[in-house]
Structures are given as C-alpha cells and as structure tokens.
Design a protein around this motif. Structure first.
Motif, PDB file in Angstrom:
ATOM      1  N   PRO A  34       0.780  -1.238   0.000  1.00 39.24           N
ATOM      2  CA  PRO A  34       0.000   0.000   0.000  1.00 39.24           C
ATOM      3  C   PRO A  34       0.813   1.289   0.000  1.00 39.24           C
ATOM      4  O   PRO A  34       0.330   2.329   0.454  1.00 39.24           O
ATOM      5  N   PHE A  35       2.045   1.240  -0.479  1.00 45.85           N
ATOM      6  CA  PHE A  35       2.912   2.429  -0.557  1.00 45.85           C
ATOM      7  C   PHE A  35       3.721   2.381  -1.848  1.00 45.85           C
ATOM      8  O   PHE A  35       3.769   1.358  -2.521  1.00 45.85           O
ATOM      9  N   ALA A  36       4.401   3.495  -2.123  1.00 48.47           N
ATOM     10  CA  ALA A  36       5.210   3.607  -3.338  1.00 48.47           C
ATOM     11  C   ALA A  36       6.311   2.548  -3.385  1.00 48.47           C
ATOM     12  O   ALA A  36       6.801   2.091  -2.347  1.00 48.47           O
ATOM     13  N   GLY A  38       9.954   0.974  -3.747  1.00 42.67           N
ATOM     14  CA  GLY A  38      11.267   1.415  -3.275  1.00 42.67           C
ATOM     15  C   GLY A  38      11.286   1.798  -1.809  1.00 42.67           C
ATOM     16  O   GLY A  38      12.351   1.970  -1.232  1.00 42.67           O
ATOM     17  N   GLY A  39      10.129   1.935  -1.171  1.00 46.62           N
ATOM     18  CA  GLY A  39      10.070   2.269   0.252  1.00 46.62           C
ATOM     19  C   GLY A  39      10.177   1.022   1.117  1.00 46.62           C
ATOM     20  O   GLY A  39      10.335  -0.084   0.611  1.00 46.62           O
ATOM     21  N   PRO A  40      10.093   1.197   2.442  1.00 42.78           N
ATOM     22  CA  PRO A  40      10.335   0.083   3.358  1.00 42.78           C
ATOM     23  C   PRO A  40       9.387  -1.105   3.200  1.00 42.78           C
ATOM     24  O   PRO A  40       9.830  -2.259   3.201  1.00 42.78           O
ATOM     25  N   THR A  41       8.089  -0.844   3.030  1.00 45.90           N
ATOM     26  CA  THR A  41       7.140  -1.957   2.931  1.00 45.90           C
ATOM     27  C   THR A  41       7.359  -2.711   1.625  1.00 45.90           C
ATOM     28  O   THR A  41       7.320  -3.940   1.578  1.00 45.90           O
ATOM     29  N   ASP A  42       7.644  -1.963   0.568  1.00 47.38           N
ATOM     30  CA  ASP A  42       7.931  -2.557  -0.732  1.00 47.38           C
ATOM     31  C   ASP A  42       9.206  -3.412  -0.664  1.00 47.38           C
ATOM     32  O   ASP A  42       9.247  -4.528  -1.178  1.00 47.38           O
ATOM     33  N   VAL A  43      10.211  -2.893   0.007  1.00 46.39           N
ATOM     34  CA  VAL A  43      11.488  -3.621   0.104  1.00 46.39           C
ATOM     35  C   VAL A  43      11.305  -4.930   0.881  1.00 46.39           C
ATOM     36  O   VAL A  43      11.727  -6.002   0.429  1.00 46.39           O
ATOM     37  N   GLY A  90       0.694  -5.552   5.082  1.00 48.42           N
ATOM     38  CA  GLY A  90       0.211  -4.488   5.963  1.00 48.42           C
ATOM     39  C   GLY A  90       1.301  -4.147   6.958  1.00 48.42           C
ATOM     40  O   GLY A  90       2.362  -4.768   6.960  1.00 48.42           O
ATOM     41  N   HIS A  91       1.057  -3.155   7.796  1.00 48.56           N
ATOM     42  CA  HIS A  91       2.080  -2.833   8.797  1.00 48.56           C
ATOM     43  C   HIS A  91       1.509  -2.113  10.008  1.00 48.56           C
ATOM     44  O   HIS A  91       0.287  -1.971  10.131  1.00 48.56           O
ATOM     45  N   MET A  92       2.398  -1.707  10.897  1.00 46.82           N
ATOM     46  CA  MET A  92       2.000  -1.059  12.138  1.00 46.82           C
ATOM     47  C   MET A  92       1.064   0.129  11.903  1.00 46.82           C
ATOM     48  O   MET A  92       0.252   0.466  12.762  1.00 46.82           O
ATOM     49  N   GLY A 159      -1.730   8.183   9.227  1.00 49.39           N
ATOM     50  CA  GLY A 159      -1.896   6.790   9.658  1.00 49.39           C
ATOM     51  C   GLY A 159      -0.736   5.886   9.284  1.00 49.39           C
ATOM     52  O   GLY A 159      -0.669   4.743   9.738  1.00 49.39           O
ATOM     53  N   SER A 160       0.183   6.380   8.454  1.00 51.75           N
ATOM     54  CA  SER A 160       1.334   5.538   8.094  1.00 51.75           C
ATOM     55  C   SER A 160       2.279   5.449   9.296  1.00 51.75           C
ATOM     56  O   SER A 160       2.098   6.149  10.297  1.00 51.75           O
ATOM     57  N   VAL A 161       3.288   4.622   9.194  1.00 52.68           N
ATOM     58  CA  VAL A 161       4.262   4.474  10.288  1.00 52.68           C
ATOM     59  C   VAL A 161       5.004   5.787  10.518  1.00 52.68           C
ATOM     60  O   VAL A 161       5.134   6.262  11.650  1.00 52.68           O
ATOM     61  N   SER A 162       5.493   6.390   9.436  1.00 53.27           N
ATOM     62  CA  SER A 162       6.263   7.631   9.595  1.00 53.27           C
ATOM     63  C   SER A 162       5.391   8.749  10.145  1.00 53.27           C
ATOM     64  O   SER A 162       5.857   9.596  10.907  1.00 53.27           O
ATOM     65  N   HIS A 163       4.108   8.747   9.790  1.00 47.88           N
ATOM     66  CA  HIS A 163       3.199   9.772  10.310  1.00 47.88           C
ATOM     67  C   HIS A 163       2.907   9.538  11.795  1.00 47.88           C
ATOM     68  O   HIS A 163       3.086  10.431  12.613  1.00 47.88           O
ATOM     69  N   ARG A 183       3.654   9.584  -0.978  1.00 48.95           N
ATOM     70  CA  ARG A 183       2.954   8.320  -1.200  1.00 48.95           C
ATOM     71  C   ARG A 183       3.734   7.129  -0.639  1.00 48.95           C
ATOM     72  O   ARG A 183       3.444   5.974  -0.918  1.00 48.95           O
ATOM     73  N   GLY A 184       4.721   7.444   0.165  1.00 46.44           N
ATOM     74  CA  GLY A 184       5.547   6.410   0.772  1.00 46.44           C
ATOM     75  C   GLY A 184       6.835   7.083   1.195  1.00 46.44           C
ATOM     76  O   GLY A 184       7.142   8.199   0.743  1.00 46.44           O
ATOM     77  N   THR A 185       7.611   6.426   2.079  1.00 43.29           N
ATOM     78  CA  THR A 185       8.841   7.093   2.491  1.00 43.29           C
ATOM     79  C   THR A 185       9.983   6.846   1.504  1.00 43.29           C
ATOM     80  O   THR A 185      11.064   7.389   1.668  1.00 43.29           O
ATOM     81  N   GLY A 186       9.731   6.037   0.465  1.00 47.10           N
ATOM     82  CA  GLY A 186      10.703   5.927  -0.634  1.00 47.10           C
ATOM     83  C   GLY A 186      10.867   7.298  -1.274  1.00 47.10           C
ATOM     84  O   GLY A 186      11.962   7.890  -1.278  1.00 47.10           O
ATOM     85  N   PRO A 187       9.770   7.873  -1.824  1.00 45.97           N
ATOM     86  CA  PRO A 187       9.867   9.229  -2.388  1.00 45.97           C
ATOM     87  C   PRO A 187      10.249  10.281  -1.345  1.00 45.97           C
ATOM     88  O   PRO A 187      10.940  11.253  -1.679  1.00 45.97           O
TER      89      PRO A 187
END
Ligand code: ASP
Length: 324
Positions: A34-36, A38-43, A90-92, A159-163, A183-187
């Motif tokens: 559910p994120f861009a 290259g970011g953590p969830t994608d990796v 999914g994640h925290m 609602g994301s982890v970084s937020h 749209r993710g912490t990758g970008p």
C-alpha cells in the motif's frame, strides 16, 4: 426436493472450494503493497516474496497501490476475493494506527483479515537531511526550539508508520513542523537526500543504506539497543530522549474468509522464506529484525494487531493527532 437440491449444490460448492485450495496456487498471486515502490514496505515485500514464490511454485506479483497512508491499498485488498490470489503487506500503520485516525475506515484490522504472519520488525530511526544545522539529537532539539515553525517533516500519509511515529515524536519534543505527505517514504527519502525536506522518523530498512553512505543524518534509533547495522547511531535513551521508544513491523495478510488450507500454505511459505539464509541476510543487512516463532504464526500476528490497535488509539489521541 428443492431442499435436497440446494443441499447437494452446497456440498458441490464446498467440494469445489476444497479442490481449488488443494491445487492452490494454480496461477500467479498478487501482493498489494500500500505504498510507493522502493520504500520500506515494498522492500520487505520483495525480499520475503522472492523465496515464498519458489516454495509456492507461482510468481507473487507486487502491486503498489499507494494513498491515504496505506489505507487505500489495504481497503482494496480487504475487499478482494478471499481465494489466496490477492494478499497484502500491511504494517503497524495500516493495521495498528490507522483506525485511530480514520473514523470512516472501511476495514477493521481486528476482524477483517486472515493473518498470515509477520515478515520483519522495523525499528524507527530519527533522520534528517545532510545539511540540517545540527549534528546530534540535542542540537536538533535546540534548533527545533528556536526555529521549529520553519522546519518541514516528511511522512507517508495520515496513519502511516512515519506519520504516527512522527506525531508521537513531535508531541514528546513539543515541535510543530509543517507536515509534508508523500505516497511512501521511498519518495520522501529522495527529497530528504535532495535537501528539500528536513526530517522524518522512518523504518530502518529504508534509511540504513543512506545513513551508511553519509547521504542523510541519523540522530537516534528508538529501540532499547543500538542496531548492528548502525553501530554509531545512539539509542534515544543514550541521546537523552528515552521516552521515545517505538518500533514498527510489516506483515502478510489475506482477506477475511480465505480458506484455512490456503492460509496454511501461505504461512508455510512465509516461514520457509524467513528461515532461508539469503532472505535472512537481506533483511538483517538493512537492519530488519527477524520475527519470533510466535510472530510468524497467524495467531501470533492477530494478537499483535489487536494489541497495536488498542495501544495506538490512546497514544495518538494524547499526542493530539487529528482525525481526517
Ligand atoms: N511503510 C511506508 C512505505 O513503505 C512508509 C510508512 O508507513 O511510513 O513507504
């Protein structure tokens, strides 16, 4: 007569589902991230599905469906056919913090999923752009006191982890930066490296390589111990902010109603992946934490989700996070 026919149809239906589950998977599986890309969830998703697809004998295709702090992609995945061909990472945030921030959220993490198992624990690191005028957490806090309003904080959507971890951090240090959503912490990381945004609290698997490469600054890691991949980054406690202790996780879920034997096959493939030397190496190199035996089980994951939802709701309320 009619009743018998209906009963027979029901038995036939069950048999068909059973047979389908036996042959599962007969075609590629889609995993919604559910994120861009290259970011953590994608990796994390790409690392664990690599070996899972070998066990399952079918490709797992990652589909990045970003938006609304991950809740757009998870809503779509929750509403997919529960046949094992659409699963999600999914994640925290999506399965812990989001319910506190979205009163109209279309899914309930405690009820609407078939938990498969945790993929990785992801400690939170406080990072800043290379040009940030401070070199340690104390200097950062001093700077924030004097210039807080002018500073921008990056995050991956409400609602994301970084937020959510960022809101908690800001409430502890009493900072009110301008929040900038991605749209993710990758970008977001790309902008941090370009020095166009100032700081964020992000999952280690995304930022470790750039910290090691000297492309961004790390002020502290919010875990009790330092990370073996970032031995020079102090813990928040060492840096004088012991109240900020927080860690994230990423985990595999399927929609509610996914047949039990499909859940078992997916869990088995996940556990095998986490036991694979190459998967372990790739996760550990990025600072990921391998899930415990309990966290790898559907029950262990569901328990964690329930406790995370219960934990984050009051935390975010106390931190003054506003619902969307
Ligand atoms: N995990 C998200 C991502 O992959 C970021 C977040 O939740 O903060 O970009």
């Amino acid at each position: 007569m009619k009743k018998i026919a209906l009963a027979l149809a029901a038995v036939a239906g069950l048999a068909a589902t059973g047979a389908q589950a036996q042959n599962y998977p007969a075609r590629p599986i889609t995993m919604i991230v559910p994120f861009a890309a290259g970011g953590p969830t994608d990796v994390v998703a790409r690392i664990v599905t690599d070996h899972m697809s070998r066990t399952l004998g079918q490709q797992i295709v990652i589909e990045n469906v970003a938006g609304a702090g991950g809740t757009t992609g998870i809503t779509r995945a929750a509403q997919a056919q529960p046949d094992g061909y659409t699963i999600m990472m999914g994640h925290m945030g999506t399965h812990g913090a989001a319910p506190a921030l979205y009163p109209n959220l279309k899914y309930d993490p405690t009820k609407d999923f078939a938990a498969i198992g945790m993929a990785a624990g992801t400690p939170i690191v406080i990072v800043a752009k290379k040009d940030f005028p401070a070199n340690d957490l104390k200097g950062f806090l001093d700077y924030m006191k004097a210039n807080g309003e002018k500073v921008n904080m990056a995050h991956a959507g409400v609602g994301s982890v970084s937020h959510s971890t960022g809101i908690l951090f800001n409430s502890i240090i009493k900072a009110k930066p301008t929040m900038v959503a991605y749209r993710g912490t990758g970008p977001a990381l790309n902008d941090l490296m370009a020095n166009t945004v100032d700081y964020m609290t992000d999952q280690i698997v995304n930022v470790a390589p750039q910290i090691q490469g000297g492309n961004i600054k790390a002020f502290a890691i919010a875990t009790p111990e330092r990370s073996p991949v970032l031995p020079n980054v102090p813990t928040t406690k060492e840096a004088g902010l012991g109240d900020y202790q927080v860690s994230a996780w990423n985990a595999v879920f399927a929609p509610k109603g996914t047949p039990a034997d499909v859940v078992k096959k997916l869990n088995d493939a996940l556990v095998k992946s986490l036991d694979d030397e190459n998967t372990k190496k790739r996760l550990l190199e990025l600072g990921g934490v391998l899930p415990s035996a309990e966290e790898r089980t559907p029950d262990g994951l569901q328990k964690l989700v329930n406790s995370e939802v219960a934990r984050w709701t009051p935390v975010l309320k106390a931190a003054g996070a506003t619902a969307e």
